[in-house]
Design a protein around this motif. Structure first.
Motif, PDB file in Angstrom:
ATOM      1  N   VAL A  64      25.365  18.791  93.956  1.00 32.47           N
ATOM      2  CA  VAL A  64      25.088  20.168  93.366  1.00 32.47           C
ATOM      3  C   VAL A  64      25.465  20.445  91.875  1.00 32.47           C
ATOM      4  O   VAL A  64      24.709  20.863  91.060  1.00 32.47           O
ATOM      5  N   ALA A  65      26.677  19.762  91.631  1.00 32.93           N
ATOM      6  CA  ALA A  65      27.240  19.881  90.295  1.00 32.93           C
ATOM      7  C   ALA A  65      26.054  19.010  89.014  1.00 32.93           C
ATOM      8  O   ALA A  65      25.755  19.318  88.304  1.00 32.93           O
ATOM      9  N   LEU A  66      25.889  17.757  89.650  1.00 34.95           N
ATOM     10  CA  LEU A  66      24.784  16.878  88.919  1.00 34.95           C
ATOM     11  C   LEU A  66      23.505  17.718  88.679  1.00 34.95           C
ATOM     12  O   LEU A  66      22.992  17.345  87.517  1.00 34.95           O
ATOM     13  N   TYR A  67      22.983  18.255  89.926  1.00 37.97           N
ATOM     14  CA  TYR A  67      21.553  18.770  90.018  1.00 37.97           C
ATOM     15  C   TYR A  67      21.744  20.414  89.080  1.00 37.97           C
ATOM     16  O   TYR A  67      20.609  20.962  89.237  1.00 37.97           O
ATOM     17  N   LEU A  68      22.839  20.763  88.661  1.00 36.91           N
ATOM     18  CA  LEU A  68      22.878  22.213  88.172  1.00 36.91           C
ATOM     19  C   LEU A  68      21.916  22.218  86.962  1.00 36.91           C
ATOM     20  O   LEU A  68      21.187  23.197  86.676  1.00 36.91           O
ATOM     21  N   SER A  69      22.117  21.305  85.896  1.00 35.66           N
ATOM     22  CA  SER A  69      21.315  21.528  84.626  1.00 35.66           C
ATOM     23  C   SER A  69      19.697  21.349  84.768  1.00 35.66           C
ATOM     24  O   SER A  69      19.251  20.623  85.736  1.00 35.66           O
ATOM     25  N   GLY A  70      19.396  22.100  84.088  1.00 36.97           N
ATOM     26  CA  GLY A  70      17.689  22.215  84.080  1.00 36.97           C
ATOM     27  C   GLY A  70      17.286  21.875  82.776  1.00 36.97           C
ATOM     28  O   GLY A  70      17.963  22.235  81.665  1.00 36.97           O
ATOM     29  N   ASP A  71      15.933  21.329  82.495  1.00 37.78           N
ATOM     30  CA  ASP A  71      15.488  20.874  81.187  1.00 37.78           C
ATOM     31  C   ASP A  71      14.834  22.237  80.709  1.00 37.78           C
ATOM     32  O   ASP A  71      14.701  22.691  79.588  1.00 37.78           O
ATOM     33  N   GLU A  72      14.363  23.243  81.702  1.00 33.37           N
ATOM     34  CA  GLU A  72      13.610  24.427  80.877  1.00 33.37           C
ATOM     35  C   GLU A  72      14.519  25.693  80.977  1.00 33.37           C
ATOM     36  O   GLU A  72      15.723  26.020  81.356  1.00 33.37           O
ATOM     37  N   THR A  73      14.057  26.614  79.953  1.00 34.85           N
ATOM     38  CA  THR A  73      14.864  27.874  79.464  1.00 34.85           C
ATOM     39  C   THR A  73      14.156  28.829  80.669  1.00 34.85           C
ATOM     40  O   THR A  73      12.922  28.940  80.691  1.00 34.85           O
ATOM     41  N   ILE A  74      14.881  29.470  81.252  1.00 38.87           N
ATOM     42  CA  ILE A  74      13.979  30.701  82.195  1.00 38.87           C
ATOM     43  C   ILE A  74      14.091  31.902  81.097  1.00 38.87           C
ATOM     44  O   ILE A  74      14.940  32.233  80.506  1.00 38.87           O
ATOM     45  N   THR A  75      12.767  32.452  81.213  1.00 35.04           N
ATOM     46  CA  THR A  75      12.435  33.538  80.284  1.00 35.04           C
ATOM     47  C   THR A  75      12.219  34.693  81.334  1.00 35.04           C
ATOM     48  O   THR A  75      12.256  35.919  80.483  1.00 35.04           O
ATOM     49  N   ASP A  76      11.862  34.737  82.495  1.00 34.01           N
ATOM     50  CA  ASP A  76      11.809  35.988  83.020  1.00 34.01           C
ATOM     51  C   ASP A  76      12.261  35.933  84.829  1.00 34.01           C
ATOM     52  O   ASP A  76      12.609  34.685  84.977  1.00 34.01           O
ATOM     53  N   ALA A  77      12.096  36.985  85.320  1.00 32.32           N
ATOM     54  CA  ALA A  77      12.621  36.965  86.921  1.00 32.32           C
ATOM     55  C   ALA A  77      11.825  35.863  87.574  1.00 32.32           C
ATOM     56  O   ALA A  77      12.269  35.279  88.587  1.00 32.32           O
ATOM     57  N   ARG A  78      10.472  35.737  87.513  1.00 35.67           N
ATOM     58  CA  ARG A  78       9.762  34.901  88.253  1.00 35.67           C
ATOM     59  C   ARG A  78      10.363  33.341  87.885  1.00 35.67           C
ATOM     60  O   ARG A  78      10.512  32.678  88.832  1.00 35.67           O
ATOM     61  N   GLY A  79      10.553  32.961  86.616  1.00 32.21           N
ATOM     62  CA  GLY A  79      11.270  31.877  86.613  1.00 32.21           C
ATOM     63  C   GLY A  79      12.525  31.509  87.188  1.00 32.21           C
ATOM     64  O   GLY A  79      13.004  30.463  87.501  1.00 32.21           O
ATOM     65  N   ILE A  80      13.385  32.549  87.491  1.00 36.67           N
ATOM     66  CA  ILE A  80      14.780  32.470  88.259  1.00 36.67           C
ATOM     67  C   ILE A  80      14.401  31.958  89.476  1.00 36.67           C
ATOM     68  O   ILE A  80      15.018  31.060  90.126  1.00 36.67           O
ATOM     69  N   PHE A  81      13.575  32.824  90.145  1.00 33.55           N
ATOM     70  CA  PHE A  81      12.952  32.397  91.508  1.00 33.55           C
ATOM     71  C   PHE A  81      12.496  31.025  91.706  1.00 33.55           C
ATOM     72  O   PHE A  81      12.570  30.172  92.714  1.00 33.55           O
ATOM     73  N   GLU A  82      11.605  30.651  90.813  1.00 31.99           N
ATOM     74  CA  GLU A  82      11.028  29.267  90.932  1.00 31.99           C
ATOM     75  C   GLU A  82      12.150  28.213  90.641  1.00 31.99           C
ATOM     76  O   GLU A  82      12.107  27.342  91.537  1.00 31.99           O
ATOM     77  N   ALA A  83      13.028  28.248  89.663  1.00 29.98           N
ATOM     78  CA  ALA A  83      14.052  27.424  89.346  1.00 29.98           C
ATOM     79  C   ALA A  83      14.836  27.421  90.800  1.00 29.98           C
ATOM     80  O   ALA A  83      15.402  26.350  91.184  1.00 29.98           O
ATOM     81  N   LEU A  84      15.327  28.545  91.064  1.00 31.27           N
ATOM     82  CA  LEU A  84      16.442  28.523  92.351  1.00 31.27           C
ATOM     83  C   LEU A  84      15.687  27.989  93.673  1.00 31.27           C
ATOM     84  O   LEU A  84      16.109  27.157  94.323  1.00 31.27           O
ATOM     85  N   SER A  85      14.137  28.131  93.801  1.00 31.41           N
ATOM     86  CA  SER A  85      13.675  27.806  94.997  1.00 31.41           C
ATOM     87  C   SER A  85      13.523  26.395  94.899  1.00 31.41           C
ATOM     88  O   SER A  85      13.920  25.509  95.925  1.00 31.41           O
ATOM     89  N   THR A  86      13.297  25.700  93.645  1.00 37.53           N
ATOM     90  CA  THR A  86      13.226  23.982  93.641  1.00 37.53           C
ATOM     91  C   THR A  86      14.745  23.704  93.651  1.00 37.53           C
ATOM     92  O   THR A  86      14.850  22.561  94.570  1.00 37.53           O
ATOM     93  N   LYS A  87      15.603  24.097  92.970  1.00 34.53           N
ATOM     94  CA  LYS A  87      17.150  23.416  93.213  1.00 34.53           C
ATOM     95  C   LYS A  87      17.502  23.726  94.618  1.00 34.53           C
ATOM     96  O   LYS A  87      18.214  22.892  95.043  1.00 34.53           O
ATOM     97  N   LEU A  88      17.557  24.738  95.297  1.00 35.21           N
ATOM     98  CA  LEU A  88      18.066  25.251  96.587  1.00 35.21           C
ATOM     99  C   LEU A  88      17.268  24.262  97.804  1.00 35.21           C
ATOM    100  O   LEU A  88      17.866  23.753  98.666  1.00 35.21           O
ATOM    101  N   GLY A  89      16.145  24.055  97.424  1.00 31.27           N
ATOM    102  CA  GLY A  89      15.209  23.263  98.421  1.00 31.27           C
ATOM    103  C   GLY A  89      15.653  21.647  98.421  1.00 31.27           C
ATOM    104  O   GLY A  89      15.758  21.310  99.459  1.00 31.27           O
ATOM    105  N   VAL A  90      15.909  21.189  97.263  1.00 29.24           N
ATOM    106  CA  VAL A  90      16.379  19.772  97.178  1.00 29.24           C
ATOM    107  C   VAL A  90      17.827  19.880  97.664  1.00 29.24           C
ATOM    108  O   VAL A  90      18.109  18.826  98.418  1.00 29.24           O
ATOM    109  N   VAL A  91      18.894  20.634  97.550  1.00 31.98           N
ATOM    110  CA  VAL A  91      19.946  20.678  98.042  1.00 31.98           C
ATOM    111  C   VAL A  91      20.078  20.694  99.425  1.00 31.98           C
ATOM    112  O   VAL A  91      20.642  20.038 100.226  1.00 31.98           O
TER     113      VAL A  91
END
Length: 135
Positions: A64-91
């Protein structure tokens, strides 16, 4: 507050919560299984169970700690959900693989123990058999 930081906080809270829940569930339900695998030795079952839980926490929280950082900057609420769904899905997938790996190894140990218990020698330790005819 930056949206990326918000996504990180949500990701950490949900990931850590899921890891703790899965570890507690495995610990509580796996203890009975371990006692059977270890021929009723409760103290050894508790010790092995505790070691498995610690290892589970270390591996999953490390991931979880290693997978925390991401390459993209989140610019809107949609980006938050997309980033979270990918990261939580992998976890969740990693938690599932860890769980299945634990169950597989323990079932192999249990199966081996059951086979050893069921094996009876063809002759008792002090017994004898008659020689075969023609020998």
């Amino acid at each position: 507050m930056d949206r990326t930081v918000i996504a990180y906080v949500i990701y950490l809270a949900v990931s850590i919560g899921l890891t703790v829940w899965v570890a507690r569930t495995l610990s509580r339900n796996g203890r009975v299984f371990l006692a059977d695998v270890l021929h009723g030795d409760e103290k050894l079952a508790d010790a092995v169970n505790h070691l498995l839980v610690v290892g589970f926490y270390l591996v999953n929280l490390g991931f979880v700690a290693l997978y925390l950082s991401g390459d993209e900057t989140i610019t809107d609420a949609r980006g938050i959900f997309e980033a979270l769904s990918t990261k939580l899905g992998v976890v969740l997938l990693v938690l599932g693989v860890m769980h299945l790996g634990n169950v597989y190894v323990l079932s192999k140990i249990r199966r081996r123990g059951l086979m050893e218990r069921e094996q009876l020698p063809p002759v008792g330790p002090q017994g004898w058999t008659a020689p075969a005819a023609g020998a």
